[in-house]
Design a protein around this motif. Structure first.
Motif, PDB file in Angstrom:
ATOM      1  N   GLN A 110      -3.463  21.483 -17.444  1.00 26.86           N
ATOM      2  CA  GLN A 110      -4.387  22.211 -16.647  1.00 26.86           C
ATOM      3  C   GLN A 110      -5.578  22.651 -17.334  1.00 26.86           C
ATOM      4  OE1 GLN A 110      -0.683  23.833 -15.951  1.00 26.86           O
ATOM      5  NE2 GLN A 110      -1.190  26.068 -16.145  1.00 26.86           N
ATOM      6  N   ASP A 111      -5.573  22.933 -18.697  1.00 21.87           N
ATOM      7  CA  ASP A 111      -6.626  23.494 -19.355  1.00 21.87           C
ATOM      8  C   ASP A 111      -7.798  22.511 -19.753  1.00 21.87           C
ATOM      9  OD1 ASP A 111      -5.019  25.791 -19.727  1.00 21.87           O
ATOM     10  OD2 ASP A 111      -4.407  25.274 -21.907  1.00 21.87           O
ATOM     11  N   PHE A 112      -7.296  21.340 -19.343  1.00 28.30           N
ATOM     12  CA  PHE A 112      -8.232  20.304 -19.586  1.00 28.30           C
ATOM     13  C   PHE A 112      -9.426  19.980 -18.474  1.00 28.30           C
ATOM     14  CE2 PHE A 112      -4.495  19.017 -22.325  1.00 28.30           C
ATOM     15  CZ  PHE A 112      -4.823  19.674 -23.034  1.00 28.30           C
ATOM     16  N   ILE A 113      -8.949  20.293 -17.596  1.00 25.86           N
ATOM     17  CA  ILE A 113      -9.759  19.620 -16.267  1.00 25.86           C
ATOM     18  C   ILE A 113     -10.853  20.559 -15.720  1.00 25.86           C
ATOM     19  CG2 ILE A 113      -9.161  19.151 -13.820  1.00 25.86           C
ATOM     20  CD1 ILE A 113      -7.682  17.639 -16.067  1.00 25.86           C
ATOM     21  N   GLU A 114     -11.779  19.925 -15.866  1.00 27.73           N
ATOM     22  CA  GLU A 114     -13.225  20.359 -15.368  1.00 27.73           C
ATOM     23  C   GLU A 114     -13.579  20.113 -13.633  1.00 27.73           C
ATOM     24  OE1 GLU A 114     -15.140  21.838 -17.560  1.00 27.73           O
ATOM     25  OE2 GLU A 114     -13.926  21.601 -19.114  1.00 27.73           O
ATOM     26  N   ASN A 115     -14.396  21.088 -13.055  1.00 26.40           N
ATOM     27  CA  ASN A 115     -14.748  20.697 -11.767  1.00 26.40           C
ATOM     28  C   ASN A 115     -15.438  19.376 -11.587  1.00 26.40           C
ATOM     29  OD1 ASN A 115     -15.019  21.669  -9.025  1.00 26.40           O
ATOM     30  ND2 ASN A 115     -17.067  21.880  -9.592  1.00 26.40           N
ATOM     31  N   ASP A 116     -16.109  18.992 -12.383  1.00 22.40           N
ATOM     32  CA  ASP A 116     -16.665  17.522 -12.427  1.00 22.40           C
ATOM     33  C   ASP A 116     -15.715  16.499 -12.192  1.00 22.40           C
ATOM     34  OD1 ASP A 116     -19.160  16.441 -12.819  1.00 22.40           O
ATOM     35  OD2 ASP A 116     -18.787  15.713 -14.848  1.00 22.40           O
ATOM     36  N   GLN A 117     -14.606  16.699 -12.910  1.00 26.91           N
ATOM     37  CA  GLN A 117     -13.442  15.710 -12.733  1.00 26.91           C
ATOM     38  C   GLN A 117     -12.887  15.771 -11.019  1.00 26.91           C
ATOM     39  OE1 GLN A 117      -9.782  16.890 -13.017  1.00 26.91           O
ATOM     40  NE2 GLN A 117      -8.743  14.976 -13.547  1.00 26.91           N
ATOM     41  N   VAL A 118     -12.771  17.270 -10.811  1.00 20.25           N
ATOM     42  CA  VAL A 118     -12.328  17.306  -9.295  1.00 20.25           C
ATOM     43  C   VAL A 118     -13.186  16.663  -8.385  1.00 20.25           C
ATOM     44  CG1 VAL A 118     -11.622  18.650  -7.476  1.00 20.25           C
ATOM     45  CG2 VAL A 118     -10.934  19.301 -10.020  1.00 20.25           C
ATOM     46  N   GLN A 119     -14.137  16.718  -8.602  1.00 23.05           N
ATOM     47  CA  GLN A 119     -15.382  16.172  -7.558  1.00 23.05           C
ATOM     48  C   GLN A 119     -15.443  14.697  -7.642  1.00 23.05           C
ATOM     49  OE1 GLN A 119     -16.269  18.019  -5.255  1.00 23.05           O
ATOM     50  NE2 GLN A 119     -15.563  19.836  -6.134  1.00 23.05           N
ATOM     51  N   ALA A 120     -15.356  14.213  -8.789  1.00 23.04           N
ATOM     52  CA  ALA A 120     -15.166  12.643  -8.969  1.00 23.04           C
ATOM     53  C   ALA A 120     -13.985  12.033  -8.462  1.00 23.04           C
ATOM     54  CB  ALA A 120     -15.424  12.353 -10.535  1.00 23.04           C
ATOM     55  N   LEU A 121     -12.925  12.774  -8.433  1.00 23.16           N
ATOM     56  CA  LEU A 121     -11.767  12.447  -7.781  1.00 23.16           C
ATOM     57  C   LEU A 121     -11.811  12.193  -6.150  1.00 23.16           C
ATOM     58  CD1 LEU A 121      -8.818  14.105  -9.389  1.00 23.16           C
ATOM     59  CD2 LEU A 121      -8.939  11.695  -9.365  1.00 23.16           C
ATOM     60  N   ARG A 122     -12.711  13.260  -5.726  1.00 21.60           N
ATOM     61  CA  ARG A 122     -12.648  13.600  -4.310  1.00 21.60           C
ATOM     62  C   ARG A 122     -13.668  12.340  -3.723  1.00 21.60           C
ATOM     63  NH1 ARG A 122     -14.967  17.941  -2.293  1.00 21.60           N
ATOM     64  NH2 ARG A 122     -13.409  18.387  -0.488  1.00 21.60           N
ATOM     65  N   GLU A 123     -14.522  12.075  -4.589  1.00 19.61           N
ATOM     66  CA  GLU A 123     -15.979  11.353  -4.093  1.00 19.61           C
ATOM     67  C   GLU A 123     -15.519   9.826  -4.408  1.00 19.61           C
ATOM     68  OE1 GLU A 123     -19.158  12.860  -6.090  1.00 19.61           O
ATOM     69  OE2 GLU A 123     -18.875  14.837  -5.098  1.00 19.61           O
ATOM     70  N   LYS A 124     -14.943   9.551  -5.651  1.00 25.85           N
ATOM     71  CA  LYS A 124     -14.791   7.979  -6.171  1.00 25.85           C
ATOM     72  C   LYS A 124     -13.630   7.425  -5.840  1.00 25.85           C
ATOM     73  CE  LYS A 124     -18.986   8.465  -7.749  1.00 25.85           C
ATOM     74  NZ  LYS A 124     -20.202   7.819  -7.696  1.00 25.85           N
ATOM     75  N   LEU A 125     -12.526   8.333  -6.104  1.00 26.59           N
ATOM     76  CA  LEU A 125     -10.928   7.642  -6.158  1.00 26.59           C
ATOM     77  C   LEU A 125     -10.352   7.849  -4.956  1.00 26.59           C
ATOM     78  CD1 LEU A 125     -10.084   6.012  -8.441  1.00 26.59           C
ATOM     79  CD2 LEU A 125      -8.563   7.762  -9.014  1.00 26.59           C
ATOM     80  N   LEU A 126     -10.138   8.922  -4.161  1.00 30.09           N
ATOM     81  CA  LEU A 126      -9.485   9.090  -3.039  1.00 30.09           C
ATOM     82  C   LEU A 126     -10.033   8.279  -1.923  1.00 30.09           C
ATOM     83  CD1 LEU A 126      -8.648  13.209  -3.389  1.00 30.09           C
ATOM     84  CD2 LEU A 126      -7.307  10.951  -3.884  1.00 30.09           C
ATOM     85  N   PRO A 127     -11.272   8.091  -1.808  1.00 33.32           N
ATOM     86  CA  PRO A 127     -11.623   7.211  -0.769  1.00 33.32           C
ATOM     87  C   PRO A 127     -10.965   5.809  -0.667  1.00 33.32           C
ATOM     88  CG  PRO A 127     -13.716   8.354  -1.518  1.00 33.32           C
ATOM     89  CD  PRO A 127     -12.236   8.703  -2.384  1.00 33.32           C
ATOM     90  N   GLN A 128     -10.571   5.405  -1.837  1.00 29.30           N
ATOM     91  CA  GLN A 128     -10.121   4.260  -2.000  1.00 29.30           C
ATOM     92  C   GLN A 128      -8.498   4.078  -2.050  1.00 29.30           C
ATOM     93  OE1 GLN A 128     -11.689   1.461  -4.838  1.00 29.30           O
ATOM     94  NE2 GLN A 128     -12.893   3.044  -5.657  1.00 29.30           N
ATOM     95  N   ALA A 129      -7.873   5.150  -2.043  1.00 29.52           N
ATOM     96  CA  ALA A 129      -6.209   5.314  -1.923  1.00 29.52           C
ATOM     97  C   ALA A 129      -5.538   5.048  -0.874  1.00 29.52           C
ATOM     98  CB  ALA A 129      -6.008   6.714  -2.678  1.00 29.52           C
ATOM     99  N   LEU A 130      -4.529   4.442  -0.893  1.00 29.91           N
ATOM    100  CA  LEU A 130      -3.557   4.430   0.041  1.00 29.91           C
ATOM    101  C   LEU A 130      -2.703   5.713   0.361  1.00 29.91           C
ATOM    102  CD1 LEU A 130      -2.104   2.841   2.297  1.00 29.91           C
ATOM    103  CD2 LEU A 130      -0.208   2.313   0.539  1.00 29.91           C
TER     104      LEU A 130
END
Ligand code: PXL
Length: 272
Positions: A110-130
């Motif tokens: 949990q100490d490693f995660i930046e907001n930038d990573q969260v936004q990228a997950l939301r924008e790039k990866l979750l749209p492709q996920a089942l």
């Protein structure tokens, strides 16, 4: 044989990360492949975790390696930077089922995660996920609803996460929801299904989240319907937690071999 691949961090202590994924894939009778995004180590003097980055070009070569042949289902775990998420998202362009475990709030990470990573997950990866499998904290962050404390709030978060494009949202209530009888919530874009189950009281549950998503991935590779994959994964993680074991002075892990190794470990039998 079904092929399952993980794109995840390495947990050197073997409880979570791609170590959990590969052990779980095998426990489900699928053939596991792995690309390492980063390495998490534990300092034995302090119990503190550190995250070590790898060159992006090395991840690119690993992704090329795992996609050199057909894959039946794919899982992502710890993807600690925007660049890693963008590269991963760009390489999984075909329609193999993708299970995204959005590792944001896990122990040791949990100490490693930046907001930038969260936004990228939301924008790039979750749209492709089942399927995506956030815990309560991760669901609060991904939905931007903050702290979730009730089933009603879990439903609201699942709806917001589904708007990102992921078809099935499975939120793990865990001990944060209730320390005795908790539930996992599945939202398929239309209806909610809840899976109540008891909390197994043990401190040796490190790796439970990774193991849950890996079990779903293996079940999907084996063509289980979504509901059956979720139920199977919950049951398996309950067994893995029940057989958890202390691994070092700081942490105890779930037992990924809970089914085939738990009752009948390979023992040498002297026939003479
Ligand atoms: O929180 C789960 C997790 C995921 N990935 C890696 C980890 C951990 C927890 O330690 O080390 C690599």
């Amino acid at each position: 044989m079904k092929k399952t691949a993980t794109i995840a961090g390495s947990d050197a202590t073997g409880g979570g990360g791609l170590e959990a994924d590969l052990k779980t894939f095998q426990e489900f009778g699928t053939f596991g492949l792995a690309a390492i995004t980063s390495i998490v180590t534990l300092d034995p003097a302090t119990g503190r975790h550190s995250l070590h980055q790898l060159p992006l070009a090395l991840l690119q070569e690993q992704l090329a390696s795992i996609f050199a042949g057909p894959i039946d289902a794919l899982k992502t775990g710890l993807l600690p930077t925007r660049e890693i998420i963008e590269l991963t998202a760009a390489k999984i362009t075909n329609n193999r089922p993708l299970i995204v475990d959005p590792v944001i709030g896990g122990k040791g990470t949990q100490d490693f995660i930046e907001n930038d990573q969260v936004q990228a997950l939301r924008e790039k990866l979750l749209p492709q996920a089942l399927i995506t499998t956030p815990n309560l904290r991760e669901a609060g962050i991904l939905s931007e609803l903050g702290e979730l404390t009730s089933e009603k709030q879990m439903q609201q978060a699942a709806k917001k996460i589904a708007l990102l494009g992921v078809k099935h949202v499975v939120i793990k209530g865990g001990t944060r929801l209730n320390s005795e009888q908790t539930l996992d919530l599945h939202y398929d874009g239309q209806t909610f299904q809840t899976y109540p189950h008891p909390v197994i009281a043990t401190p040796y549950n490190h790796g439970a989240g990774c193991t849950f998503a890996a079990a779903i991935t293996a079940a999907i590779a084996k063509n289980y319907p979504i509901e059956a994959a979720i139920k199977t994964a919950i049951d398996f993680v309950q067994a893995a937690i029940a057989q958890g074991e202390k691994i070092n002075p700081y942490v105890g892990h779930v037992w990924h071999g809970a089914y085939t190794q738990g009752e009948k470990r390979m023992e040498y039998v002297d026939e003479n």
